[in-house]
Structure formats: structure tokens, C-alpha cells
Design an enzyme around this catalytic site. Structure first.
Site, mmCIF file in Angstrom:
data_model
loop_
_atom_site.group_PDB
_atom_site.id
_atom_site.type_symbol
_atom_site.label_atom_id
_atom_site.label_comp_id
_atom_site.label_asym_id
_atom_site.label_seq_id
_atom_site.Cartn_x
_atom_site.Cartn_y
_atom_site.Cartn_z
ATOM 1 N N ALA A 12 0.819 -1.215 0.000
ATOM 2 C CA ALA A 12 0.000 0.000 0.000
ATOM 3 C C ALA A 12 0.855 1.268 0.000
ATOM 4 C CB ALA A 12 -0.935 0.007 1.208
ATOM 5 N N CYS A 13 2.158 1.133 0.129
ATOM 6 C CA CYS A 13 3.070 2.278 0.263
ATOM 7 C C CYS A 13 3.791 2.535 -1.057
ATOM 8 C CB CYS A 13 4.080 1.985 1.377
ATOM 9 S SG CYS A 13 5.437 3.162 1.487
ATOM 10 N N GLY A 14 3.660 3.748 -1.577
ATOM 11 C CA GLY A 14 4.320 4.110 -2.832
ATOM 12 C C GLY A 14 5.830 3.995 -2.761
ATOM 13 N N ARG A 17 6.663 0.378 -3.005
ATOM 14 C CA ARG A 17 6.460 -0.120 -4.375
ATOM 15 C C ARG A 17 7.592 0.342 -5.297
ATOM 16 N NH1 ARG A 17 1.193 1.570 -3.242
ATOM 17 N NH2 ARG A 17 1.402 3.352 -4.657
#
Length: 142
Positions: A12-14, A17
């Protein structure tokens, strides 16, 4: 390239990612540990923090966590108490931690992972937000 790389990842974390994408851009398929589902052990967490050259307090995530409600900003809390809180509620572990034979980093910003990866990039890399990190020759920008 064969290299033993582990990323403690939150999909969920940019930043997490982008870090995972940078590792893959180096031609490496890392072991992906979704630490919210499978948190590290106390020893693993303490070792990662130390190996990354951080104080325990620097490895705690404040944004989007119960950090303030739990009173974790109190300066009298010991490293042991902070580690207890992180293990009890893994969302408090900042991310992503990456462990390679070349070192350990808290990859914030995501390009910090480049310090512990071999230079095996084949081309440009652009983060999700459009920021270019590697040029067309696979060399770090900035």
C-alpha cells in the site's frame, strides 16, 4: 543477477512499491516479506535497524500509525520499549527495509536502495510520481 535480497514491503506504500521496482530493475527478484502479515522477529528488527545505521527511534513510522496515541514520542522510552511497540503493532515499523549482501537500508527515499544494489540497471527508471531516478544508461541521477 543472483543476489540474496530481502525487502520488508508494504504494497500500500508508494515508496515501498518504488523500491521493489528498483530492485527488479536491477535484474534481481527479491524475497518479499509483507511485514504487516509476517513481521520480523525482535532480533531481526534490531539487527536491521543497527545494520542500517539507525537509532531505534529513527525506524519508527509516525504518519498513519498509532504513534501519538501510544505516547511513543516520549523521550524517556527505551529502545527496548520502542521495539516492543513496533513488534506489537508492525505498522509502526518504517518501510521499506532492504537487506542485501552489500548492506541494509531503510529505503526512504526509495533510491536509497541503490547504495546496496549492484549497478546492473539496463535503462531509465522513473518513480510512480514521475521523478526520474536513473538515466537511459541506468546511471543514478543527482
Amino acid at each position: 543477477m543472483i543476489m540474496d535480497v530481502t525487502i520488508y514491503h508494504n504494497p500500500a506504500c508508494g515508496t515501498s512499491r518504488n523500491t521493489l521496482a528498483l530492485i527488479r530493475a536491477a535484474g534481481i527478484e527479491p524475497k518479499v516479506v509483507e511485514y504487516l502479515k509476517t513481521p520480523p522477529t525482535r532480533d531481526e528488527l534490531a539487527r536491521m535497524i543497527a545494520d542500517a545505521g539507525l537509532a531505534v527511534r529513527q525506524a519508527i513510522r509516525e504518519k498513519g500509525t498509532p504513534y501519538a496515541e501510544l505516547g511513543l514520542d516520549r523521550p524517556d522510552l527505551t529502545d527496548e520499549q520502542l521495539l516492543d511497540a513496533m513488534l506489537k503493532d508492525p505498522i509502526l515499523i518504517n518501510r521499506p527495509f532492504v537487506v542485501t549482501p552489500l548492506g541494509t537500508r531503510l529505503a526512504r527515499p526509495s533510491e536509497a536502495v541503490l547504495d546496496i544494489l549492484p549497478e546492473t540497471f539496463k535503462g531509465a527508471f522513473v518513480k510512480e510520481d514521475g521523478e526520474q531516478v536513473l538515466d537511459e544508461r541506468g546511471k543514478r541521477i543527482g
